[in-house]
Enzyme design. Structure first.
Site, PDB file in Angstrom:
ATOM      1  N   LEU A  63      15.053  41.136  23.274  1.00 46.63           N
ATOM      2  CA  LEU A  63      14.179  39.982  23.024  1.00 46.63           C
ATOM      3  C   LEU A  63      14.874  38.870  22.249  1.00 46.63           C
ATOM      4  CD1 LEU A  63      10.808  41.738  22.093  1.00 46.63           C
ATOM      5  CD2 LEU A  63      11.376  40.599  24.238  1.00 46.63           C
ATOM      6  N   LYS A 160       2.176  38.164  16.029  1.00 50.00           N
ATOM      7  CA  LYS A 160       1.419  38.396  17.264  1.00 50.00           C
ATOM      8  C   LYS A 160       0.613  37.151  17.651  1.00 50.00           C
ATOM      9  CE  LYS A 160       1.739  41.758  19.125  1.00 50.00           C
ATOM     10  NZ  LYS A 160       2.803  42.298  20.001  1.00 50.00           N
ATOM     11  N   PRO A 185      -4.910  45.066  22.053  1.00 48.52           N
ATOM     12  CA  PRO A 185      -5.390  46.363  21.578  1.00 48.52           C
ATOM     13  C   PRO A 185      -5.624  46.380  20.065  1.00 48.52           C
ATOM     14  CG  PRO A 185      -3.288  46.539  22.766  1.00 48.52           C
ATOM     15  CD  PRO A 185      -3.494  45.104  22.414  1.00 48.52           C
ATOM     16  N   PHE A 220     -10.462  50.815  10.842  1.00 47.38           N
ATOM     17  CA  PHE A 220      -9.811  50.159  11.967  1.00 47.38           C
ATOM     18  C   PHE A 220     -10.512  50.525  13.266  1.00 47.38           C
ATOM     19  CE2 PHE A 220      -7.296  53.802  10.407  1.00 47.38           C
ATOM     20  CZ  PHE A 220      -7.532  54.721  11.429  1.00 47.38           C
TER      21      PHE A 220
END
Length: 342
Positions: A63, A160, A185, A220
């Site tokens: 990446l 993110k 997710p 969570f």
């Protein structure tokens, strides 16, 4: 069937996604940063029951570098960009996570566009949705973005969020007809296939190993990795998924204490080291002075972020497994593979 590139084949979500692509008859190519890791991917695929693991093609790409991405995407119909940069939850410099996440995503998208790929599905995260906001009773959904100016938004949610924002901006401005869908997710659990697994599974291993005398007051959302992989495939092929993001969560949030109690109740003696009590917040703050993991947990203490996968269920007929099933599958796989103390 289609030829599909999966970035990050050694990763937990990546290898489960490859398994489902193979089961559906697709031709699969995957990227690895080190070509020597290809044998690890094949071993995990065989652990997952793939009869055609040796038919997976490999491309070397990182990446953080331009090299290899054009060749990796060449001839592919779809790209599932699952790879995520490695790093600590709280690096000294947040750009250690942010830059490779954002620039890596753009490298993949450019290669996909130039190879005339039909659609890219990017694996983002609930971290790009539910952070930096005041407490709310309403479940988070795909219309919400993490507030980067909010309190205690650490490097991972920033990385993110910025990577996903960059993906949408690129497709809108430079995509040249490339289609995009995104999967977000929550904490990912499910059966481990080897030593490469999600940080969420590290929680289960730590509980089984007795690595913490008491658990932090953290909640969570949960989702099974097999269902995350399934959602990627649905987002890849469904006409309804074009230009959409999909939050992946199985049901209600759980606390670490609830997970610990479930393990003790269902696994008996195998869960003998699992702690019974929840640590008060002051104890976590004390531990954070010398423990980086405890320090990373501080912004999460006591916060309950509910979320909904109604969109994925209604639009793509996605049906996730329940919390108990995925937690037990996680624990049993760690025990079977010898990844926890005997």
């Amino acid at each position: 069937m289609s030829t599909v590139l999966v970035t990050g084949g050694t990763g937990f979500i990546g290898v489960h996604t490859i398994l489902q692509l193979l089961a559906d008859g697709h031709v699969v190519r995957t990227t690895v940063r080190n070509p020597d890791r290809s044998k690890d991917v094949i071993a995990m695929l065989r652990e997952g029951g793939a009869d055609t693991a040796d038919q997976v093609g490999f491309a070397t790409a990182d990446l953080t570098r331009d090299d290899g991405w054009r060749e990796a995407a060449s001839g592919c119909d779809y790209v599932l960009h699952v790879a995520s940069p490695l790093g600590s939850n709280v690096p000294e410099d947040e750009n250690e996570l942010i830059v490779p996440a954002r620039e890596g995503t753009l490298r993949v998208l450019r290669a996909a566009r130039d190879a005339r790929v039909k659609r890219v599905v990017v694996t983002s995260s609930f971290a790009a949705i539910g952070y930096g906001h005041p407490p709310q009773a309403k479940p988070f959904d795909e219309t919400v973005w993490t507030n980067l100016d909010g309190p205690d938004v650490q490097a991972y949610p920033k990385s993110k969020t910025l990577a996903e924002r960059a993906a949408w901006d690129f497709v809108a401005r430079e995509g040249g007809g490339l289609e995009l869908a995104v999967v977000n997710p929550t904490a990912v659990f499910g059966p481990a296939l080897g030593p490469d697994f999600s940080e969420s599974i590290g929680i289960i291993r730590a509980l089984l190993d007795g690595a913490m005398p008491a658990v932090p007051r953290i909640h969570f959302g949960l989702v099974d990795v097999r269902d995350v992989a399934d959602l990627h495939l649905r987002a890849m092929t469904s006409p309804k998924a074009k230009g959409e993001r999909f939050l992946a969560v199985a049901g209600e949030t759980m606390s670490v204490l609830q997970v610990a109690r479930l393990l003790r109740r269902k696994l008996g003696g195998k869960a003998r080291r699992v702690p019974r009590f929840q640590a008060p917040d002051w104890m976590m703050r004390l531990a954070a002075r010398r423990n980086p993991l405890a320090r990373a947990a501080l912004p999460l203490l006591g916060k309950v972020r509910r979320s909904t996968s109604a969109k994925a269920q209604n639009l793509l007929a996605w049906r996730p497994r329940g919390n108990e099933e995925m937690i037990l599958a996680t624990a049993e796989s760690l025990i079977r593979l010898g990844l926890v103390k005997a």
